[in-house]
Design a protein around this motif. Structure first.
Motif, short mmCIF file in Angstrom:
data_model
loop_
_atom_site.label_atom_id
_atom_site.label_comp_id
_atom_site.label_asym_id
_atom_site.label_seq_id
_atom_site.Cartn_x
_atom_site.Cartn_y
_atom_site.Cartn_z
N PHE A 192 -7.66 18.98 -8.39
CA PHE A 192 -6.68 17.90 -8.48
C PHE A 192 -7.30 16.67 -9.15
N GLY A 193 -8.58 16.41 -8.86
CA GLY A 193 -9.24 15.26 -9.48
C GLY A 193 -9.36 15.41 -10.98
N ARG A 194 -9.78 16.59 -11.44
CA ARG A 194 -9.90 16.82 -12.88
C ARG A 194 -8.54 16.69 -13.57
N ALA A 197 -7.60 12.99 -13.72
CA ALA A 197 -8.44 12.27 -14.69
C ALA A 197 -7.97 12.54 -16.12
N SER A 198 -7.61 13.79 -16.39
CA SER A 198 -7.10 14.13 -17.72
C SER A 198 -5.76 13.44 -17.99
N GLU A 199 -4.92 13.39 -16.95
CA GLU A 199 -3.59 12.78 -17.12
C GLU A 199 -3.67 11.31 -17.47
N ILE A 200 -4.64 10.60 -16.90
CA ILE A 200 -4.72 9.15 -17.16
C ILE A 200 -5.71 8.82 -18.28
N GLY A 201 -6.23 9.86 -18.96
CA GLY A 201 -7.00 9.62 -20.18
C GLY A 201 -8.49 9.44 -20.01
N TRP A 202 -9.06 9.87 -18.89
CA TRP A 202 -10.51 9.77 -18.75
C TRP A 202 -11.19 10.75 -19.71
N GLU A 203 -12.32 10.33 -20.28
CA GLU A 203 -13.04 11.20 -21.20
C GLU A 203 -13.79 12.31 -20.47
N ARG A 204 -14.19 12.04 -19.23
CA ARG A 204 -14.89 13.07 -18.46
C ARG A 204 -14.55 12.89 -16.98
N TRP A 205 -14.82 13.95 -16.23
CA TRP A 205 -14.56 13.91 -14.78
C TRP A 205 -15.89 13.72 -14.06
N PRO A 206 -16.09 12.57 -13.37
CA PRO A 206 -17.38 12.28 -12.74
C PRO A 206 -17.57 12.92 -11.38
N ARG A 220 -8.28 16.04 9.05
CA ARG A 220 -7.60 17.23 9.58
C ARG A 220 -6.48 17.75 8.67
N TRP A 221 -6.01 16.96 7.74
CA TRP A 221 -5.00 17.36 6.76
C TRP A 221 -3.73 17.93 7.38
N PRO A 222 -3.01 17.12 8.16
CA PRO A 222 -1.74 17.61 8.71
C PRO A 222 -0.71 17.93 7.64
N GLY A 223 -0.82 17.31 6.47
CA GLY A 223 0.09 17.62 5.37
C GLY A 223 -0.42 18.70 4.45
N ASN A 224 -1.60 19.26 4.79
CA ASN A 224 -2.19 20.39 4.07
C ASN A 224 -2.42 20.10 2.59
N VAL A 225 -2.21 21.09 1.72
CA VAL A 225 -2.59 20.95 0.32
C VAL A 225 -1.80 19.84 -0.36
N ARG A 226 -0.55 19.66 0.02
CA ARG A 226 0.26 18.60 -0.59
C ARG A 226 -0.33 17.23 -0.27
N GLU A 227 -0.76 17.04 0.96
CA GLU A 227 -1.38 15.76 1.34
C GLU A 227 -2.70 15.58 0.60
N LEU A 228 -3.50 16.63 0.52
CA LEU A 228 -4.78 16.55 -0.19
C LEU A 228 -4.57 16.15 -1.65
N ARG A 229 -3.60 16.76 -2.29
CA ARG A 229 -3.33 16.43 -3.69
C ARG A 229 -2.97 14.95 -3.85
N ASN A 230 -2.11 14.44 -2.98
CA ASN A 230 -1.72 13.03 -3.07
C ASN A 230 -2.92 12.12 -2.86
N VAL A 231 -3.76 12.43 -1.87
CA VAL A 231 -4.93 11.60 -1.57
C VAL A 231 -5.88 11.57 -2.77
N ALA A 235 -6.68 8.40 -5.28
CA ALA A 235 -8.04 7.88 -5.37
C ALA A 235 -8.52 7.81 -6.82
N VAL A 236 -8.19 8.83 -7.60
CA VAL A 236 -8.64 8.86 -8.99
C VAL A 236 -7.98 7.75 -9.81
#
Length: 354
Positions: A192-194, A197-206, A220-231, A235-236
């Motif tokens: 999700f981070g990569r 980063a590509s969507e907002i135009g970063w040249e590389r993923w740190p 604990r991720w009560p929202g599971n993968v959907r919550e993780l993706r949003n977080v 952050a990125v």
């Protein structure tokens, strides 16, 4: 249904669930996909369709919780012109649209008993009747259904038909929650981070820094993968440093200015003063903001204040449970249908979606 999201994971529990779905895909039988919100039930349903002999036919999706009970049967089975108020022309339902392909019924546990009766006949005999028509239509549809509820408990509570459950549960694929897939958290977060980063135009993923990694692995991720993706995506896009992303906000509602007094906010009102002595004259009271004193101002005003209080209570409970309507209903001691009726009455049915 076009989708670009990938099914990502390497933990044993997750791969076992995918393997079960892949084996069931080739068989022309109903499959139930069980899992908490955000675990990827719709992705697995798509996998079942794409790996089946029906892959080149329609995959039709219907969220059973997204429609009022009065419209679900018309949405599933279609209707003839004049069948009910507003039905100005005939319309095919989801079964007809999915003929030859797969019908994915999400939130199956919310179907009314009446809709379950009609669904049972469609599954058993491959026949449907449009509302307002006595002429049966033959359909060739494979059913894949999903729910985050334990349907046998609903059968015991007489809220779900046992014979329908028997026919839909040829195979049951239960998806593990993200907290049981600890080895997948870093993999998913990096994906999700990569992508962000590509969507907002970063040249590389740190990548992520140690503090961020620790937060990701211990939540604990009560929202599971959907919550993780949003977080991760949040952050990125917020990160302004040069090195690895090392600042993560799990709860986007966290703020020192977070309202705590309902929709109106502001400080809590002080308690009423003790009654004045007989010798002291009573001071005039302000009644504008007191819902109890409002009883003296007339029935209509009382009703409006009660309605406002109810709306504030619902809005606050939704926010506290991250707009998960089932968790909110449980916290308020309501059934899911009772809560949704109240949310529609107060125009809160789509709260949290904007």
């Amino acid at each position: 249904m076009q989708r670009t999201t990938q099914v990502i994971g390497q933990s044993g529990a997750f791969l076992d669930a995918l393997e079960r779905a892949s084996r069931a895909a080739a068989l022309d039988r109903p499959v139930l996909v069980i899992g908490e919100r955000g675990t990827g039930k719709e992705l697995v349903a798509e996998r079942l369709h794409r790996l089946s002999p029906r892959w080149d036919q329609p995959l039709v999706v219907m969220n059973c919780a997204a429609l009022p009970e009065s419209l679900i049967e018309a949405e599933l089975f279609g209707h003839e012109a004049g069948a009910f108020t507003g039905a100005t022309k005939s319309r095919a339902g989801r079964f007809e649209e999915a003929d030859g392909g797969t019908l994915f019924l999400d939130e199956l546990g919310t179907l009314s008993m009446a809709a379950q009766d009609r669904l049972l006949r469609a599954v058993e005999y491959g026949e449907i009747n449009r509302i307002g028509s006595s002429r049966p239509l033959r359909v060739d549809v494979r059913i894949v259904a999903a729910t985050n509820e334990h349907l046998p408990d609903k059968v015991d509570a007489h809220e779900f038909r046992a014979d329908l459950l028997d026919r839909l549960s040829f195979e049951v694929v239960t998806l593990p929650p993200l907290r049981a897939r600890s080895g997948d958290i870093a993999v998913l977060a990096d994906h999700f981070g990569r992508r962000m980063a590509s969507e907002i135009g970063w040249e590389r993923w740190p990548g992520f820094g140690p503090r961020a990694v620790d937060q990701l692995l211990t939540h604990r991720w009560p929202g599971n993968v959907r919550e993780l993706r949003n977080v991760v995506e949040r952050a990125v896009y917020r990160w302004e440093g040069d090195g690895p992303v090392d600042s993560i906000e799990i709860d986007p509602f966290a703020s020192p200015f977070r309202p705590t007094g309902g929709a109106g906010g502001g400080p809590a009102r002080p308690k009423a003063d003790a009654p004045a002595s007989a010798s002291a004259p009573a001071e005039p009271r302000q009644v504008e903001d007191d819902p109890v004193v409002a009883c003296d101002t007339g029935p209509s005003d009382f009703k409006s204040r009660v309605a406002r209080f109810e709306r504030e209570l619902l809005a606050r409970a939704l926010a506290e449970h991250r707009f998960n309507q089932r968790s909110t209903a449980e916290a308020l001691g309501l059934s899911y249908d009772q809560l949704r009726h109240a949310l529609r009455r107060h125009d809160l049915i789509n709260a949290g979606n904007s």
